[in-house]
Design a protein around this motif. Sequence first.
Motif, PDB file in Angstrom:
ATOM      1  N   PRO A 186     -17.121  26.401  41.282  1.00 52.32           N
ATOM      2  CA  PRO A 186     -18.287  25.699  41.837  1.00 52.32           C
ATOM      3  C   PRO A 186     -18.000  24.243  42.186  1.00 52.32           C
ATOM      4  CG  PRO A 186     -18.906  26.978  39.900  1.00 52.32           C
ATOM      5  CD  PRO A 186     -17.431  27.120  40.038  1.00 52.32           C
ATOM      6  N   GLY A 240     -18.702  23.618  46.538  1.00 53.19           N
ATOM      7  CA  GLY A 240     -19.764  22.824  47.154  1.00 53.19           C
ATOM      8  C   GLY A 240     -19.248  21.669  48.004  1.00 53.19           C
ATOM      9  N   ARG A 269     -28.941  16.275  44.394  1.00 54.91           N
ATOM     10  CA  ARG A 269     -29.070  17.457  43.537  1.00 54.91           C
ATOM     11  C   ARG A 269     -27.852  18.365  43.706  1.00 54.91           C
ATOM     12  NH1 ARG A 269     -33.424  19.182  40.975  1.00 54.91           N
ATOM     13  NH2 ARG A 269     -34.954  18.209  42.336  1.00 54.91           N
ATOM     14  N   GLU A 270     -27.434  18.554  44.955  1.00 48.70           N
ATOM     15  CA  GLU A 270     -26.237  19.370  45.181  1.00 48.70           C
ATOM     16  C   GLU A 270     -25.018  18.751  44.503  1.00 48.70           C
ATOM     17  OE1 GLU A 270     -27.761  20.862  49.567  1.00 48.70           O
ATOM     18  OE2 GLU A 270     -26.176  19.385  49.457  1.00 48.70           O
ATOM     19  N   ASP A 312     -24.804  21.148  41.441  1.00 51.15           N
ATOM     20  CA  ASP A 312     -23.923  22.236  41.882  1.00 51.15           C
ATOM     21  C   ASP A 312     -22.454  21.874  41.685  1.00 51.15           C
ATOM     22  OD1 ASP A 312     -26.270  23.348  42.553  1.00 51.15           O
ATOM     23  OD2 ASP A 312     -26.078  23.076  44.718  1.00 51.15           O
TER      24      ASP A 312
END
Lengths: 634, 165
Positions: A141, A145, A406-407, A411
């Motif tokens: 992850p 991203g 937020r990403e 993430d």
Amino acid sequence: MLKQQIDLNTVKKEYQEKADALKQRLIICAGTGCVANGAMDVYEALVDELKRQDLNVTVSLQKENGKAEDGYYVSPSGCQGFCQAGPLVTVQPQGWLYVKVKPEDVAELVKETFVRNQPLERLLYKNPADDKIYAKQEEIPFYRGQNRYVLGDCGLIHPEDLDEYIAKDGYLAAKKAYTEMTSQEICDTMIASGLRGRGGGGFPTGKKWAFTLVEESEKKYVICNGDEGDPGAFMDRSLMEGNPHRIIEGMMITARAIGADEGYVYVRAEYPLAVQRIQRAVKDAEAAGLLGDDIFGSGYSFRLVVMEGAGAFVCGEETALIASIEGLRGMPRPKPPFPAQSGLWGKPTVINNVETLATVPMIIHQGFETYRKLGTEGSPGTKTFALTGHVVNTGLIEVPFGATLREIIFDIGGGVTDNMDNPDPNGFKAVQIGGPSGGCLTEEFLDLPLDFDSVRNIGAMVGSGGLVVMNRSTCMIQVAHFFMQFTQNESCGKCVPCREGTKQMLVLLEDIMEGRADQGTLDLLDDLAQAVLLGSLCGLGKTAPNPVLSTLKHFRAECEAHIFDKRCPTGQCKALAIPEILADKCKGCTACIRKCPVDAITGERKQPHVIDPELCVKCGTCAQVCKFNAIVGV
Amino acid sequence: METDTKLRKFGRVCEIVDKYDRNPSKLIPILQEVQKEYRYLPEEVMTYVATCLDMSPARVYGVASFYANFALEPKGKYVVHICDGTACHVKGSGAIKEALYKKLKLSGDKPTTDDLMFTVEAVSCLGACGLAPVMTVNEKVHGQMTAESAEALIDDILAEEADNA
Ligand SMILES: Cc1cc2nc3c(=O)[nH]c(=O)nc-3n(C[C@H](O)[C@H](O)[C@H](O)COP(=O)(O)O)c2cc1C
Ligand code: FES
């Protein structure tokens, strides 16, 4: 003697043949983080073990060495970004990533990977959130991203191997700029690309070059700003250490665009490895005829000097940096004239940030249309960020503009941690963006698409790209105080608003932290911030109040608690802390009662004691004498 | 005898100044190299550099005192830098600094031990924020430190020094 011009295609072909003959390649991250965790020991252990197993191992694909048929190539790379999980070892061509590798793992690693041809599961990354195991780097992850556009090669290529850089199409853009394009065309391409400076200001790079191009002068200079002083940022360092040729190529193109024949790379003194790598790259490029006279047979010359800074944050400011290269105290001067008109030794000068320059070759090579496909309309391309603080995956990341916090934090970063480094799903409090010129953003901004303009509109700055995540136990007044302390220390002292203003703002913040503040303090702080903002000479002072103003705005309740209730909601401000006896830990031994100098503690023997906050002078004696750690808040 | 060593000392400075063609604009790299030689900038050496470059001693002193990396006082054999950049700060670098100050009886005003063994300084960002909190000992980076591990590091150095003595 006429120097042989380097033929990029031949170098590429020869390198490629050697690389194709290899069976597998092991890339050991040799960025500062991994080296601190022992990556070089792992590197040596790997080479030894491969030799012991009688595998055909090579540590260099340089020209002098022959082909390693069916061989194994072990090479270092620059920072691969995932510093949290270092030392990192990547296996190519499979793309497996081993994390936290230690020298004692090496024998097993070699056996599984090369003899049995499968990944060694124990060293693969396991996501703490769901215990899932990932073999391939690109699937993790943290990497999934991201869009590692500028950083990509950083963690792959051997930073000291010019041939490998060329094999990755390196210096093709420089060749194009020197042999096929006019200065005006290069400037126009950069303007069309919309590239904005990554050093903090976000000024359009093409425009800056065009202003310098029109200045008439026999001598012009290009400067690479590698002073990266923002605390909490290490993007430029990683680029300089991991892909130094890219920066040199960027500077060559800049020089061609404005008509300069000399350049300086100014690197922060705290980055000895970056200095060494750039110096080495300059030497190799000179030897290959990429720097010097008659570049690519064009008749143009370009030479580079590497200079090490001497430890002054303000030297990141362009006019101060120029003064420093001239051998003076690094103090900014008023603009105009801008460096484009009068820069180094009074000559027209372009000064660009490391990341800006590293982006340039790709725009020339791929064309501005391709570049513009990334990012947003007003801020095309990608931005690297140093993601640090209370976050699961700290490291170096790169996302297109328009990505949200937020990403990035949840993430890629894997969420927020508590003070013991354990994940804390509700722990998010703030994220600091833009270093001492930026501000702290709260939860409500987590879904804001990040670009130069959107962040400026909410009173912060993308800045150079430090992102420091803070959990709920962080006191925001202390954070503001921390930045004020920083700017106050680093203020060069030339202009009064910055020199004296930052000092007084610091005193006011201390008043808030130590319970001496009232409404007047708040008003004064606000007035003073405006004065420093408007009155300072350079960007240091002009942005110094930002961290304070953003805290006053986004964390109003916390400020008011300090000022009016004399209470620090996170319990971090020692002077405001109210000592308390934990009833379940107190054994009722009366030791504290006997020692308290103001008789503020009462209680029966064998019963929990209590402190009277009205009488308490917070001297801390009680906590010192308590054998049961029952007293908190002092 | 004494003048002899002194001459030899300045001889090295001379070489450095000559390497940069006695160019006044190279003052900073010159001082950096001189400092590598002496580990700080003694006053008489700065005056000597000024004479070589045909500038006033005040100008040399002005530059030397402006930049944080120039030391005007001798430093210890082991220079410990504790990062107090943002990332390290929020991860508790303050406690490490306090622990080392206490252990070595130092403070912000007295950074070097009397035996010239240790200098402890807080600096902003060492550029290894991914490993916060970070400290360096003579430029070697140590990451993810705690007050205890920092103290242990000092103990190791002390033990090694005792062995060598
Ligand atoms: C106090 C201060 C510190 C700065 N520090 C840096 C720095 O460390 N690195 C950098 O590239 N730019 C820094 N800048 C911005 C530079 O002045 C300049 O705008 C930048 O190098 C231009 O390059 P760019 O257009 O590629 O961003 C700083 C500016 C100020 C006011
Ligand atoms: S904040 Fe400590 S290394 Fe960057």
